[in-house]
Structure formats: structure tokens, C-alpha cells
Design a protein around this motif. Structure first.
Motif: not given
Length: 127
Positions: A108-127
Motif C-alpha cells: 500500500k498505497p495500492v496503485n490503481h492502474d496496477e490493480l486494474k491490469t491484474i483484475i482485467d487479467h483475472i477476469a479474462s482468464k475466468q471465462q
């Protein structure tokens, strides 16, 4: 345009209300569905009540260490994605937390751009 299959249920486990609110607003603005928990007890309850795709897990919580939840989460959902966050980063802590087999470790503090990249990556793998 995001399809509903890209929307994840994200549990934000964070005891500092201002940080939790900021993260939830951010996640919702990225078309994710976020719920908050401020303690280990509350996080365990919310995790058991609903289907969670991703946990943003603060390490230092008022009732213990966030990583104590990981075995419990894995028991219910072996493939759960877990991103840990800490403001008290030490090499020892990072080693301990990574030993639980987490998806990502963030200081922390959490870097929001970094977090978004990680979340987009996880979301794309979920399908």
C-alpha cells in the motif's frame, strides 16, 4: 462493452473505511461488483454467504492477520484468486503470505492502474 461474464464478485477485506470505500468505488467504476468486510470474522461470513471470484485481502486486520483466512477460502473454493495488500511490507511478511499461494502481493498505497491490469487479467482468464 463488457459482458456480464466479465463481472466478478470481489470481496474487499480492509479495516480502514476510507481505503475500503475508495477501492470499492474504483472496482465498481471498472464494472466489477465489490463488497466490503472490515475484519476476519466479517470476511469469513461474507465469503461463506456468497460466490466470490476474487478477494482483495488486507494483511493487518483488527482481529488478526488477513492471511489466516486463506486456508478457509481455499477449502470452499480451491481456485479463488487472492490479492493481498499491506502497508507494513517486510521481506519476511511477503514470504509468509506468498507461501499461501496467492495470486498477487501488493504494497500500500495500492496503485490503481496496477490493480486494474491484474483484475482485467483475472477476469479474462475466468471465462
Amino acid at each position: 462493452q463488457k459482458g456480464s461474464e466479465d463481472i466478478m464478485n470481489i470481496l474487499v477485506v480492509e479495516d480502514e473505511a476510507i481505503i475500503a470505500e475508495a477501492l470499492i468505488l474504483k472496482l465498481n467504476s471498472w464494472d466489477q461488483h465489490a463488497v466490503a468486510a472490515a475484519s476476519i470474522k466479517e470476511a469469513a461470513e461474507k465469503f461463506m454467504e456468497q460466490h466470490i471470484d476474487l478477494v482483495l485481502l488486507d494483511i493487518m486486520l483488527p482481529d488478526g492477520f488477513g492471511y489466516e483466512l486463506i486456508p478457509q477460502f481455499r477449502e470452499k473454493q480451491p481456485n479463488i484468486n487472492i490479492i493481498t495488500m499491506t502497508g507494513h511490507n517486510t521481506p519476511e511478511l511477503e514470504r509468509t503470505v506468498r507461501g499461501f499461494g496467492i495470486t498477487y502481493y501488493m504494497a500500500k498505497p495500492v496503485n490503481h492502474d496496477e490493480l486494474k491490469t491484474i483484475i482485467d487479467h483475472i477476469a479474462s482468464k475466468q471465462q
